[in-house]
Every structure is written in C-alpha cells, then in structure tokens.
Design an enzyme around this catalytic site. Structure first.
Site, PDB file in Angstrom:
ATOM      1  CE  LYS A 164       5.320  -4.533   3.871  1.00 21.37           C
ATOM      2  NZ  LYS A 164       6.061  -3.866   4.947  1.00 21.37           N
ATOM      3  CE1 TYR A 195       1.395  -4.104   3.494  1.00 20.72           C
ATOM      4  CE2 TYR A 195       0.080  -3.577   5.432  1.00 20.72           C
ATOM      5  CZ  TYR A 195       1.307  -3.835   4.855  1.00 20.72           C
ATOM      6  OH  TYR A 195       2.433  -3.837   5.636  1.00 20.72           O
TER       7      TYR A 195
HETATM    8  N1  GLU Z   1       1.312  -6.372   8.235  1.00 22.17           N
HETATM    9  C1  GLU Z   1       2.424  -5.862   8.970  1.00 22.17           C
HETATM   10  C2  GLU Z   1       2.310  -4.362   9.131  1.00 22.17           C
HETATM   11  O1  GLU Z   1       1.921  -3.697   8.196  1.00 22.17           O
HETATM   12  C3  GLU Z   1       3.689  -6.242   8.257  1.00 22.17           C
HETATM   13  C4  GLU Z   1       4.891  -5.838   9.032  1.00 22.17           C
HETATM   14  C5  GLU Z   1       6.116  -6.608   8.680  1.00 22.17           C
HETATM   15  O2  GLU Z   1       6.126  -7.831   8.583  1.00 22.17           O
HETATM   16  O3  GLU Z   1       7.125  -5.917   8.505  1.00 22.17           O
HETATM   17  O4  GLU Z   1       2.591  -3.830  10.167  1.00 22.17           O
END
Ligand code: GLU
Length: 304
Positions: free
Chosen positions: A67, A189
């Site tokens: 992110k 995403y």
């Molecule tokens: N792809 C995961 C989700 O959206 C990422 C969560 C994370 O690493 O905080 O739940």
C-alpha cells in the site's frame, strides 16, 4: 561506528528462541501454508551498506506493505489531489473495518487501511496504461530487480474469500469515490497485495522514503515534501490499530502486512525490514515488532 552485523546477529539469536511466535494469517487460505519458523532481518543504510541475517533473501507475500508503494505511485501522478479522496488520520480500527467509511461519507481515514488502499488502486488504474504490469514494473524498478512478481495463487485465493474488501469497494463506489469498476479495482488490489518480495528487496524498494523521494538509482519519484508526508502517514497509520504501540516501542515510520513482513525506516539513515509470518492479535508480525524494538533500543536510532 556501530557494528550493525553483530547487532542483527544478536537480535536474530534472541528472537529465534522465542516460543510464542504468533499465529500465521489464514483468512486468505493461501497464506496459511507458510512456516512460522521463518525469520529474516535486513538493514540497508544510506551510506550504501547492507546487512542481513536469517531468511532475509526468501520472498514472502508483502500484502499491505504494497500500500505504501501504491501510495507513492499515486502521489507521483496526482500530488496533493490524492488527499481529496482519502484522509490522513489513524483509524484506530482494524485494516478492514467498514463502519467509519459509511459515517465519513466514503472518504477513507487513510491510504493504508483497505478502503483507502482501494481508492489509491482506483487512482492507479485510471493513470496507468497497463495497470498491473506497469505497477509491477514500478516496484521492480524501485528494487532494481526484475525477478519480483505477483503470486497468482495468492491473488486468486483472496479474490475467492475477500468479502470485506468487496463490501468496502461497493461502499466506496456508492459514495462515488471509485472511478473504475469494483471488479477492476479489486483485481488490481488483490494482485498488488500478492507481490512477493524478500526483506532485502523490500529494503531497496523502500529506500526512496529514506532518501527524500529518490530511489536507489537516484531517480526522483517523489518530492522531498511528498516523501516526508508518506513517512508521516506510515508513522501514524502503518500498523493497523497498533500504530501507537509501534511508535511507542520502535519509534520508526513503517508498514506491516499480514504476510508477516515489516518495512520501517529512519529518514536519511536506513531502511530495516523483517519477516516472521506469525502475527499478534492486532495483525502485526509478533517477532518482527520485537526485533525492531530491540534494534532501536540497542542502536538508539529512532525518530525520537
Ligand atoms: N490483502 C490483504 C487484505 O486486504 C491485506 C491485509 C494486510 O496485509 O493488512 O485483507
């Protein structure tokens, strides 16, 4: 001059003795197969040296750490306009919490919780010609490593089970805070989260946040002021509802992911990355946090 290799070796030998290694994330089924005995730590300093111990060259699912890289890319396109669609306040809630999003009319609290990251994904889809390919190439360029890839099985595993992310994306769409289709945003995403990198690759990719926005190849991706702001968001929002605890214990901006990775940094000095797949109750790597606490206590190198 500190002997960083000796410090990391010492931390490694303390940490691997810990009995309670936390719990490996299983809500994305594909992540549950990872052995929680993996532990790696890697340090890259601004003077060009690097040090590692344990499984620091073994790739893992970076998940939410992605992110920060997506945010950097979105800021490089949109500058301050990013902040019209996503706020910069800690949420004090788990990464996938939805009620605030509804209360606050579809403006996510920050770009590092899932709802905020979905808005950032939307910005990237609108600006990149071949979004998934171009984003992966951006990450490869930052790390100077063309071997970095998506893990298609992890992306598909999350696609099959990521119901809260579908809910968040639909809420955002209902508030008109997504330009692209819910399916396109989620597909991007889930792929960005499925990127696999090792601690040493992450240390390279995060170098731009140490170096005032310039990557290891000295290319300016962000202005100095933009890099400062990304670091501020990492400090206040990078560890789910444990950002206060991380600042208190470790004292560095950083970001964790449910794959058990953490990337943290001291501007102008170093990036430090850890990987230990067992998570604590708040979803942060249990031993990674401990290792970083030991590092900043031993070296007295933190932003405080
Ligand atoms: N792809 C995961 C989700 O959206 C990422 C969560 C994370 O690493 O905080 O739940």
């Amino acid at each position: 001059m500190r002997d960083f290799q000796a410090i990391l070796n010492d931390i490694h030998s303390n940490i691997i003795k810990t009995k309670d290694k936390g719990v490996v994330a299983s809500y994305i089924p594909e992540l549950a197969h990872v052995d929680k005995n993996n532990f790696g730590i890697h340090l890259r300093t601004a003077d060009g040296n690097h040090y590692g111990v344990g499984h620091f060259n073994k790739p893992f699912s970076i998940q939410s750490i992605s992110k920060v890289l997506a945010l950097a890319k979105a800021i490089s396109f949109k500058g301050n306009d990013v902040w019209k669609r996503v706020d910069v306040e800690p949420s004090g809630n788990p990464f996938n919490h939805l009620s605030l999003l509804e209360l606050e009319n579809g403006i996510p609290r920050n770009p590092l919780i899932n709802a905020g990251a979905l808005v950032i994904a939307d910005i990237l889809i609108s600006h990149l010609k071949n979004p998934k390919e171009d984003f992966l190439n951006f990450v490869r360029d930052l790390a100077g490593d063309p071997s970095i890839s998506y893990n298609e099985q992890v992306a598909q595993s999350e696609k099959a089970t990521g119901f809260k992310n579908y809910a968040a994306a639909n809420l955002l769409k209902s508030f008109k805070n997504l330009e692209n289709s819910v399916d396109d945003v989620l597909d991007f995403y889930f792929h960005q989260c499925s990127i696999e990198m090792s601690c040493s690759q992450l240390s390279k990719a995060f170098y731009l946040f140490v170096n005032k926005g310039k990557c290891l190849m000295d290319k300016a991706h962000l202005t100095e002021s933009q890099a400062k702001r990304v670091n501020a968001v990492m400090l206040t929002c990078g560890f789910y509802d444990e950002a206060g605890e991380f600042a208190f214990e470790v004292g560095l901006p950083g970001k964790s992911g449910v794959g058990g990775g953490i990337a943290a940094l001291l501007p102008n000095h170093f990036v430090i990355t850890t990987w230990s797949p067992g998570l604590n109750r708040k979803g942060n790597s249990q031993l990674g946090m401990k290792a970083l606490e030991q590092f900043t206590s031993k070296t007295k190198l933190s932003i405080f």
